[in-house]
Design a protein around this motif. Structure first.
Motif, PDB file in Angstrom:
ATOM      1  N   ASN A 178       1.306  -0.754   0.084  1.00 13.81           N
ATOM      2  CA  ASN A 178       0.127  -0.238  -0.164  1.00 13.81           C
ATOM      3  C   ASN A 178       0.463   0.834  -0.072  1.00 13.81           C
ATOM      4  O   ASN A 178      -0.250   1.749   0.485  1.00 13.81           O
ATOM      5  N   GLY A 179       2.440   1.338  -0.547  1.00  9.62           N
ATOM      6  CA  GLY A 179       2.872   2.194  -0.518  1.00  9.62           C
ATOM      7  C   GLY A 179       3.856   2.596   1.237  1.00  9.62           C
ATOM      8  O   GLY A 179       2.877   1.771   2.001  1.00  9.62           O
ATOM      9  N   ARG A 180       5.041   3.202   0.408  1.00  9.47           N
ATOM     10  CA  ARG A 180       5.477   3.652   1.660  1.00  9.47           C
ATOM     11  C   ARG A 180       4.984   4.985   2.512  1.00  9.47           C
ATOM     12  O   ARG A 180       4.802   5.343   3.312  1.00  9.47           O
ATOM     13  N   SER A 181       4.529   6.267   1.950  1.00  7.05           N
ATOM     14  CA  SER A 181       4.720   7.358   2.183  1.00  7.05           C
ATOM     15  C   SER A 181       3.009   8.229   2.561  1.00  7.05           C
ATOM     16  O   SER A 181       2.259   6.983   1.392  1.00  7.05           O
ATOM     17  N   VAL A 182       3.121   8.811   2.855  1.00  4.24           N
ATOM     18  CA  VAL A 182       1.037   8.997   2.237  1.00  4.24           C
ATOM     19  C   VAL A 182       0.547   8.929   1.014  1.00  4.24           C
ATOM     20  O   VAL A 182      -0.328   8.785   0.631  1.00  4.24           O
ATOM     21  N   ASN A 183       1.847   9.925   0.703  1.00  6.17           N
ATOM     22  CA  ASN A 183       1.627   9.990  -0.896  1.00  6.17           C
ATOM     23  C   ASN A 183       1.326   9.606  -2.257  1.00  6.17           C
ATOM     24  O   ASN A 183       1.663   9.530  -3.355  1.00  6.17           O
ATOM     25  N   THR A 184       2.159   7.879  -1.326  1.00  3.66           N
ATOM     26  CA  THR A 184       1.450   6.774  -2.370  1.00  3.66           C
ATOM     27  C   THR A 184       1.124   5.417  -2.053  1.00  3.66           C
ATOM     28  O   THR A 184       0.858   4.682  -2.281  1.00  3.66           O
ATOM     29  N   THR A 185      -0.271   6.190  -1.361  1.00  2.00           N
ATOM     30  CA  THR A 185      -1.198   4.931  -0.434  1.00  2.00           C
ATOM     31  C   THR A 185      -2.154   4.700  -1.137  1.00  2.00           C
ATOM     32  O   THR A 185      -2.376   5.483  -2.939  1.00  2.00           O
ATOM     33  N   GLY A 186      -1.661   3.457  -1.454  1.00  2.00           N
ATOM     34  CA  GLY A 186      -2.578   2.547  -2.195  1.00  2.00           C
ATOM     35  C   GLY A 186      -1.453   2.154  -3.547  1.00  2.00           C
ATOM     36  O   GLY A 186      -2.713   1.758  -4.416  1.00  2.00           O
ATOM     37  N   VAL A 187      -0.699   2.417  -3.793  1.00  2.00           N
ATOM     38  CA  VAL A 187       0.117   2.017  -4.767  1.00  2.00           C
ATOM     39  C   VAL A 187       1.566   0.827  -4.289  1.00  2.00           C
ATOM     40  O   VAL A 187       2.053   1.703  -3.788  1.00  2.00           O
ATOM     41  N   ALA A 188       1.415   0.073  -4.742  1.00  2.00           N
ATOM     42  CA  ALA A 188       2.521  -0.944  -4.645  1.00  2.00           C
ATOM     43  C   ALA A 188       3.985  -0.786  -4.989  1.00  2.00           C
ATOM     44  O   ALA A 188       3.776  -0.167  -6.023  1.00  2.00           O
ATOM     45  N   THR A 189       4.609  -0.797  -3.729  1.00  3.76           N
ATOM     46  CA  THR A 189       5.671  -0.327  -4.114  1.00  3.76           C
ATOM     47  C   THR A 189       7.502  -1.114  -3.662  1.00  3.76           C
ATOM     48  O   THR A 189       6.733  -2.263  -3.040  1.00  3.76           O
ATOM     49  N   VAL A 190       8.236  -1.086  -4.335  1.00  3.99           N
ATOM     50  CA  VAL A 190       9.126  -2.427  -3.821  1.00  3.99           C
ATOM     51  C   VAL A 190      10.597  -1.358  -3.823  1.00  3.99           C
ATOM     52  O   VAL A 190      10.990  -0.641  -4.500  1.00  3.99           O
ATOM     53  N   PHE A 191      11.200  -1.597  -2.652  1.00  2.06           N
ATOM     54  CA  PHE A 191      12.661  -1.035  -2.951  1.00  2.06           C
ATOM     55  C   PHE A 191      13.418  -2.143  -2.923  1.00  2.06           C
ATOM     56  O   PHE A 191      13.646  -2.992  -2.196  1.00  2.06           O
ATOM     57  N   LEU A 192      14.927  -1.788  -2.486  1.00  2.00           N
ATOM     58  CA  LEU A 192      16.121  -2.973  -2.648  1.00  2.00           C
ATOM     59  C   LEU A 192      17.097  -1.305  -1.329  1.00  2.00           C
ATOM     60  O   LEU A 192      17.016  -0.360  -2.006  1.00  2.00           O
ATOM     61  N   ARG A 193      17.338  -2.394  -0.705  1.00  2.00           N
ATOM     62  CA  ARG A 193      18.141  -1.482   0.539  1.00  2.00           C
ATOM     63  C   ARG A 193      19.594  -2.430   0.722  1.00  2.00           C
ATOM     64  O   ARG A 193      19.090  -3.292   1.152  1.00  2.00           O
ATOM     65  N   MET A 194      20.093  -1.587   0.885  1.00  8.08           N
ATOM     66  CA  MET A 194      21.782  -1.701   1.718  1.00  8.08           C
ATOM     67  C   MET A 194      21.119  -1.870   3.356  1.00  8.08           C
ATOM     68  O   MET A 194      21.232  -0.645   3.586  1.00  8.08           O
ATOM     69  N   ASP A 195      21.646  -2.223   4.194  1.00  6.74           N
ATOM     70  CA  ASP A 195      21.002  -1.939   5.505  1.00  6.74           C
ATOM     71  C   ASP A 195      22.243  -2.265   5.936  1.00  6.74           C
ATOM     72  O   ASP A 195      22.095  -1.495   7.145  1.00  6.74           O
ATOM     73  N   ASN A 196      23.903  -2.465   6.246  1.00  6.44           N
ATOM     74  CA  ASN A 196      24.385  -1.789   6.552  1.00  6.44           C
ATOM     75  C   ASN A 196      25.510  -1.186   6.244  1.00  6.44           C
ATOM     76  O   ASN A 196      26.586  -1.151   5.727  1.00  6.44           O
ATOM     77  N   THR A 197      25.224   0.632   5.889  1.00  8.65           N
ATOM     78  CA  THR A 197      25.709   1.122   5.803  1.00  8.65           C
ATOM     79  C   THR A 197      27.166   1.412   6.053  1.00  8.65           C
ATOM     80  O   THR A 197      28.113   2.019   5.668  1.00  8.65           O
ATOM     81  N   ALA A 198      27.271   1.221   7.025  1.00  5.62           N
ATOM     82  CA  ALA A 198      28.541   1.659   7.977  1.00  5.62           C
ATOM     83  C   ALA A 198      29.777   0.350   7.371  1.00  5.62           C
ATOM     84  O   ALA A 198      31.045   1.120   7.834  1.00  5.62           O
ATOM     85  N   ALA A 199      29.664  -0.785   6.273  1.00  5.58           N
ATOM     86  CA  ALA A 199      30.727  -1.620   6.258  1.00  5.58           C
ATOM     87  C   ALA A 199      31.442  -1.121   5.136  1.00  5.58           C
ATOM     88  O   ALA A 199      32.350  -0.868   5.240  1.00  5.58           O
ATOM     89  N   ALA A 200      30.606  -0.170   4.461  1.00  3.45           N
ATOM     90  CA  ALA A 200      31.298   0.775   3.722  1.00  3.45           C
ATOM     91  C   ALA A 200      32.711   2.311   4.188  1.00  3.45           C
ATOM     92  O   ALA A 200      32.384   2.362   5.318  1.00  3.45           O
ATOM     93  N   GLY A 201      33.801   1.827   3.318  1.00  5.21           N
ATOM     94  CA  GLY A 201      35.068   1.949   3.982  1.00  5.21           C
ATOM     95  C   GLY A 201      34.415   4.241   4.312  1.00  5.21           C
ATOM     96  O   GLY A 201      32.908   4.982   3.058  1.00  5.21           O
ATOM     97  N   ALA A 202      34.490   4.668   5.006  1.00  3.76           N
ATOM     98  CA  ALA A 202      33.976   5.936   5.698  1.00  3.76           C
ATOM     99  C   ALA A 202      34.071   6.991   3.768  1.00  3.76           C
ATOM    100  O   ALA A 202      34.865   7.186   3.738  1.00  3.76           O
TER     101      ALA A 202
END
Length: 165
Positions: free
Chosen positions: A56-80
């Motif tokens: 049902n969407g991620r934010s209020v302006n996307t209610t009712g709109v199916a959305t898929v995301f790719l997410r990188m979990d561990n951002t701290a693993a990369a160098g500064a």
């Protein structure tokens, strides 16, 4: 004058993430806007990755709109200050479809995920639309499907340095 030296980058790290949607109609009823289901994590390029699906969407302006995301979990693993460069595409496949053709294959995206903050990239599934005479979305036609993400973490750019001489 000293010859420049180069560092050989590591090879691309490729993985496939999947999430099975057993009943889109039920999921849509039970998960409000902003609520998602996640795939299991996979490790590629030294980072943890997941698919997040918001029926049902991620934010209020996307209610009712199916959305898929790719997410990188561990951002701290990369160098500064380092970004993680990724190439990926999403495929929608009928669940238990017996290896039939995909219902939809997205374009291939190349993006940099920032190591300085959590960042996700979205592809709204409203783009997964059938062009058949019915004009219905694949969600209306197929209630059970697999969302697949083919992911390749690209090697960092090659740095060249002149050798001290």
């Amino acid at each position: 004058m000293a010859a420049p030296t180069t560092t050989t980058p590591p090879p691309r790290s490729t993985k496939t993430l999947t999430i099975d949607v057993l009943s889109y109609s039920e999921m849509k009823k039970n998960l409000a806007n902003g609520k998602c289901v996640e795939s299991d994590a996979v490790i590629a390029g030294g980072h943890s990755w997941r698919i997040r699906f918001y029926p049902n969407g991620r934010s209020v302006n996307t209610t009712g709109v199916a959305t898929v995301f790719l997410r990188m979990d561990n951002t701290a693993a990369a160098g500064a200050g380092d970004d993680v460069h990724v190439e990926f595409k999403f495929t929608l496949q009928e669940l238990g479809g017996g290896g039939g053709p995909p219902l939809f294959v997205s374009s291939t995206f190349t993006r940099a995920f920032s190591s300085r903050k959590t960042k996700m990239f979205a592809l709204r599934l409203t783009r997964f639309v059938s062009h058949e005479d019915t004009g219905k979305s694949v969600f209306a036609m197929y209630d059970r499907y697999t969302i697949r993400c083919d992911l390749a973490v690209l090697p960092p750019p090659v740095k060249t340095e002149a050798a001290a001489g």
